[in-house]
Design a protein around this motif. Structure first.
Motif, PDB file in Angstrom:
ATOM      1  N   GLU A   1       0.835  -1.212   0.000  1.00  0.00           N
ATOM      2  CA  GLU A   1       0.000   0.000   0.000  1.00  0.00           C
ATOM      3  C   GLU A   1       0.866   1.258   0.000  1.00  0.00           C
ATOM      4  O   GLU A   1       0.488   2.294  -0.524  1.00  0.00           O
ATOM      5  N   GLN A   2       2.029   1.154   0.644  1.00  0.00           N
ATOM      6  CA  GLN A   2       2.938   2.313   0.729  1.00  0.00           C
ATOM      7  C   GLN A   2       3.806   2.448  -0.518  1.00  0.00           C
ATOM      8  O   GLN A   2       4.257   3.526  -0.839  1.00  0.00           O
ATOM      9  N   GLU A   3       4.104   1.313  -1.147  1.00  0.00           N
ATOM     10  CA  GLU A   3       5.070   1.296  -2.260  1.00  0.00           C
ATOM     11  C   GLU A   3       4.401   0.748  -3.516  1.00  0.00           C
ATOM     12  O   GLU A   3       4.332  -0.460  -3.708  1.00  0.00           O
ATOM     13  N   PRO A   4       3.920   1.619  -4.381  1.00  0.00           N
ATOM     14  CA  PRO A   4       3.231   1.153  -5.593  1.00  0.00           C
ATOM     15  C   PRO A   4       4.091   0.205  -6.437  1.00  0.00           C
ATOM     16  O   PRO A   4       3.574  -0.700  -7.074  1.00  0.00           O
ATOM     17  N   SER A   5       5.427   0.407  -6.406  1.00  0.00           N
ATOM     18  CA  SER A   5       6.274  -0.464  -7.241  1.00  0.00           C
ATOM     19  C   SER A   5       6.240  -1.904  -6.715  1.00  0.00           C
ATOM     20  O   SER A   5       6.245  -2.857  -7.503  1.00  0.00           O
ATOM     21  N   LEU A   6       6.141  -2.079  -5.392  1.00  0.00           N
ATOM     22  CA  LEU A   6       6.040  -3.438  -4.835  1.00  0.00           C
ATOM     23  C   LEU A   6       4.673  -4.036  -5.187  1.00  0.00           C
ATOM     24  O   LEU A   6       4.581  -5.189  -5.596  1.00  0.00           O
ATOM     25  N   ALA A   7       3.606  -3.231  -5.048  1.00  0.00           N
ATOM     26  CA  ALA A   7       2.265  -3.723  -5.401  1.00  0.00           C
ATOM     27  C   ALA A   7       2.238  -4.177  -6.862  1.00  0.00           C
ATOM     28  O   ALA A   7       1.652  -5.218  -7.195  1.00  0.00           O
ATOM     29  N   ALA A   8       2.911  -3.416  -7.733  1.00  0.00           N
ATOM     30  CA  ALA A   8       2.926  -3.772  -9.164  1.00  0.00           C
ATOM     31  C   ALA A   8       3.639  -5.104  -9.372  1.00  0.00           C
ATOM     32  O   ALA A   8       3.208  -5.931 -10.195  1.00  0.00           O
ATOM     33  N   ILE A   9       4.698  -5.342  -8.608  1.00  0.00           N
ATOM     34  CA  ILE A   9       5.419  -6.620  -8.761  1.00  0.00           C
ATOM     35  C   ILE A   9       4.526  -7.773  -8.299  1.00  0.00           C
ATOM     36  O   ILE A   9       4.459  -8.821  -8.933  1.00  0.00           O
ATOM     37  N   ILE A  10       3.825  -7.563  -7.177  1.00  0.00           N
ATOM     38  CA  ILE A  10       2.943  -8.633  -6.664  1.00  0.00           C
ATOM     39  C   ILE A  10       1.856  -8.933  -7.696  1.00  0.00           C
ATOM     40  O   ILE A  10       1.530 -10.087  -7.964  1.00  0.00           O
ATOM     41  N   ARG A  11       1.330  -7.884  -8.324  1.00  0.00           N
ATOM     42  CA  ARG A  11       0.238  -8.077  -9.300  1.00  0.00           C
ATOM     43  C   ARG A  11       0.696  -8.829 -10.540  1.00  0.00           C
ATOM     44  O   ARG A  11      -0.081  -9.540 -11.155  1.00  0.00           O
ATOM     45  N   GLN A  12       1.979  -8.645 -10.923  1.00  0.00           N
ATOM     46  CA  GLN A  12       2.423  -9.336 -12.146  1.00  0.00           C
ATOM     47  C   GLN A  12       2.948 -10.755 -11.867  1.00  0.00           C
ATOM     48  O   GLN A  12       3.239 -11.494 -12.796  1.00  0.00           O
ATOM     49  N   ALA A  13       3.073 -11.131 -10.586  1.00  0.00           N
ATOM     50  CA  ALA A  13       3.635 -12.459 -10.277  1.00  0.00           C
ATOM     51  C   ALA A  13       2.717 -13.554 -10.825  1.00  0.00           C
ATOM     52  O   ALA A  13       1.498 -13.385 -10.889  1.00  0.00           O
ATOM     53  N   ASP A  14       3.316 -14.666 -11.220  1.00  0.00           N
ATOM     54  CA  ASP A  14       2.524 -15.759 -11.794  1.00  0.00           C
ATOM     55  C   ASP A  14       1.793 -16.540 -10.706  1.00  0.00           C
ATOM     56  O   ASP A  14       0.776 -17.172 -10.957  1.00  0.00           O
ATOM     57  N   LEU A  15       2.379 -16.532  -9.501  1.00  0.00           N
ATOM     58  CA  LEU A  15       1.747 -17.253  -8.395  1.00  0.00           C
ATOM     59  C   LEU A  15       1.977 -16.474  -7.106  1.00  0.00           C
ATOM     60  O   LEU A  15       3.115 -16.187  -6.739  1.00  0.00           O
ATOM     61  N   VAL A  16       0.875 -16.125  -6.424  1.00  0.00           N
ATOM     62  CA  VAL A  16       0.972 -15.453  -5.121  1.00  0.00           C
ATOM     63  C   VAL A  16       0.329 -16.386  -4.106  1.00  0.00           C
ATOM     64  O   VAL A  16      -0.850 -16.749  -4.252  1.00  0.00           O
ATOM     65  N   ILE A  17       1.107 -16.795  -3.105  1.00  0.00           N
ATOM     66  CA  ILE A  17       0.580 -17.782  -2.150  1.00  0.00           C
ATOM     67  C   ILE A  17       0.290 -17.112  -0.798  1.00  0.00           C
ATOM     68  O   ILE A  17       0.907 -16.115  -0.438  1.00  0.00           O
ATOM     69  N   PRO A  18      -0.652 -17.695  -0.024  1.00  0.00           N
ATOM     70  CA  PRO A  18      -0.990 -17.114   1.288  1.00  0.00           C
ATOM     71  C   PRO A  18       0.038 -17.544   2.330  1.00  0.00           C
ATOM     72  O   PRO A  18      -0.134 -18.552   3.013  1.00  0.00           O
ATOM     73  N   ASP A  19       1.095 -16.754   2.475  1.00  0.00           N
ATOM     74  CA  ASP A  19       2.208 -17.097   3.371  1.00  0.00           C
ATOM     75  C   ASP A  19       1.837 -16.891   4.835  1.00  0.00           C
ATOM     76  O   ASP A  19       2.290 -17.623   5.700  1.00  0.00           O
ATOM     77  N   GLY A  20       0.995 -15.883   5.100  1.00  0.00           N
ATOM     78  CA  GLY A  20       0.763 -15.502   6.499  1.00  0.00           C
ATOM     79  C   GLY A  20      -0.675 -15.718   6.934  1.00  0.00           C
ATOM     80  O   GLY A  20      -1.602 -15.720   6.118  1.00  0.00           O
ATOM     81  N   ILE A  21      -0.850 -15.849   8.247  1.00  0.00           N
ATOM     82  CA  ILE A  21      -2.184 -16.111   8.806  1.00  0.00           C
ATOM     83  C   ILE A  21      -3.112 -14.912   8.577  1.00  0.00           C
ATOM     84  O   ILE A  21      -4.326 -15.077   8.410  1.00  0.00           O
ATOM     85  N   GLY A  22      -2.552 -13.703   8.516  1.00  0.00           N
ATOM     86  CA  GLY A  22      -3.371 -12.507   8.322  1.00  0.00           C
ATOM     87  C   GLY A  22      -4.127 -12.552   6.998  1.00  0.00           C
ATOM     88  O   GLY A  22      -5.308 -12.212   6.924  1.00  0.00           O
ATOM     89  N   VAL A  23      -3.421 -13.012   5.977  1.00  0.00           N
ATOM     90  CA  VAL A  23      -4.003 -13.098   4.638  1.00  0.00           C
ATOM     91  C   VAL A  23      -5.117 -14.163   4.624  1.00  0.00           C
ATOM     92  O   VAL A  23      -6.191 -13.965   4.037  1.00  0.00           O
ATOM     93  N   VAL A  24      -4.865 -15.270   5.322  1.00  0.00           N
ATOM     94  CA  VAL A  24      -5.862 -16.351   5.400  1.00  0.00           C
ATOM     95  C   VAL A  24      -7.097 -15.831   6.145  1.00  0.00           C
ATOM     96  O   VAL A  24      -8.236 -16.046   5.713  1.00  0.00           O
ATOM     97  N   PHE A  25      -6.865 -15.112   7.236  1.00  0.00           N
ATOM     98  CA  PHE A  25      -7.932 -14.527   8.047  1.00  0.00           C
ATOM     99  C   PHE A  25      -8.773 -13.556   7.199  1.00  0.00           C
ATOM    100  O   PHE A  25     -10.005 -13.589   7.216  1.00  0.00           O
ATOM    101  N   TYR A  26      -8.095 -12.722   6.428  1.00  0.00           N
ATOM    102  CA  TYR A  26      -8.761 -11.758   5.550  1.00  0.00           C
ATOM    103  C   TYR A  26      -9.722 -12.490   4.595  1.00  0.00           C
ATOM    104  O   TYR A  26     -10.858 -12.072   4.389  1.00  0.00           O
ATOM    105  N   LEU A  27      -9.233 -13.602   4.037  1.00  0.00           N
ATOM    106  CA  LEU A  27     -10.057 -14.330   3.067  1.00  0.00           C
ATOM    107  C   LEU A  27     -11.166 -15.123   3.760  1.00  0.00           C
ATOM    108  O   LEU A  27     -12.271 -15.240   3.237  1.00  0.00           O
TER     109      LEU A  27
END
Ligand code: UDP
Length: 257
Positions: A58-84
């Motif tokens: 959210e703070q670094e648009p360049s990092l968000a852009a990299i995450i968006r172009q990745a071929d596979l993004v996995i739920p590494d942390g419990i926070g992300v699982v909780f969100y979903l």
């Protein structure tokens, strides 16, 4: 790779859910999907998303852009699982370190399109640590092919020779442990060197595999409290970890969106 896996994953392109506008790919078996890609020589950039990284995005648009172009993004942390989970999407947590461990253990059984067993390359971590991690894996899984291991504090000149090495060796699975977001940026800049490889940012995994740091005990991990142990082991993280309550708050206030 067993034939069953081959046919099951051949044409599967994963569905996506959104966490604060960032993708998470929904698969029941991430290692099998990736090993299938390695077998077919299809390059993949894997991002292991957790709450801290999502907030950094959210703070670094360049990092968000990299995450968006990745071929596979996995739920590494419990926070992300909780969100979903709050959005009625049941998904199992897949810690990046465990994904990498499964890939290392199973890599020898995978043949790449040129008929060689899948090989690994370790890059990142403090001098000595990465080489030790590679030696330990070689002892633990003698059939594994570790094509090379380089620490993450190379001079510009040494970086150039690392790139040459990667171009020549064409390893199948490249684990990059430089910390977030350095490793994600490095992978994006360099993945064309080995277009058929699986590239994963693995944070401090070499520290764990070499024995210089330990992971949280299983009971903490199983209860979504691994972050508490990290804070205890590395108290300097407290400032970075302020992102976690902010993430939880956002997970709740954005409910319904
Ligand atoms: N690191 C590195 N080169 C650098 C900075 C860091 O190789 O220039 C390594 C560091 O030795 C450690 C890892 O990157 O092994 C960062 O681990 P951390 O657990 O902090 O990663 P994160 O929490 O960002 O995933």
């Amino acid at each position: 790779m067993p034939e069953l896996l081959q046919s099951r994953f051949e044409s599967e392109s994963p569905q996506t859910a959104l966490v604060l506008g960032l993708p998470i790919h929904l698969l029941s078996d991430y290692p099998a999907w990736l090993l299938n890609r390695a077998q077919q020589g299809q390059g993949v950039h894997v991002v292991t998303l957790n709450a801290e990284m999502a907030m950094q995005g959210e703070q670094e648009p360049s990092l968000a852009a990299i995450i968006r172009q990745a071929d596979l993004v996995i739920p590494d942390g419990i926070g992300v699982v909780f969100y979903l989970w709050l959005r009625r999407k049941r998904i199992q947590r897949c810690p990046g370190i465990e994904l990498a461990e499964t890939l290392i253990q199973q890599s020898a059984a995978v043949q790449t399109p040129d008929g060689r067993p899948a090989s690994l390359f370790f890059f990142g971590g403090a001098p000595g640590v990465t080489e030790l991690a590679a030696r330990r894996w070689q002892e633990r899984v003698p059939s594994v092919t570790i094509a090379g291991a380089e620490h993450g504090y190379l001079s510009a000149e040494e970086q150039e020779s690392l790139k040459q090495k990667l171009s020549t060796l064409q390893p199948s699975i490249i684990l990059v442990g430089l910390g977030v977001p350095r490793q994600e940026k490095w992978i994006l800049e360099n993945r064309a060197l080995c277009p058929n490889a699986i590239w994963i940012g693995v944070g401090g995994s070499f520290d764990i595999w070499s024995g210089s740091k330990t992971r949280a005990p299983e009971w903490l991990r199983n209860n979504g409290m691994e972050w508490v142990y990290r804070l205890y082991q590395e108290p300097w993280r407290w400032r970075r970890m302020l992102a976690l309550p902010k993430f939880a708050w956002k997970a709740l206030i954005h409910l319904g969106r």
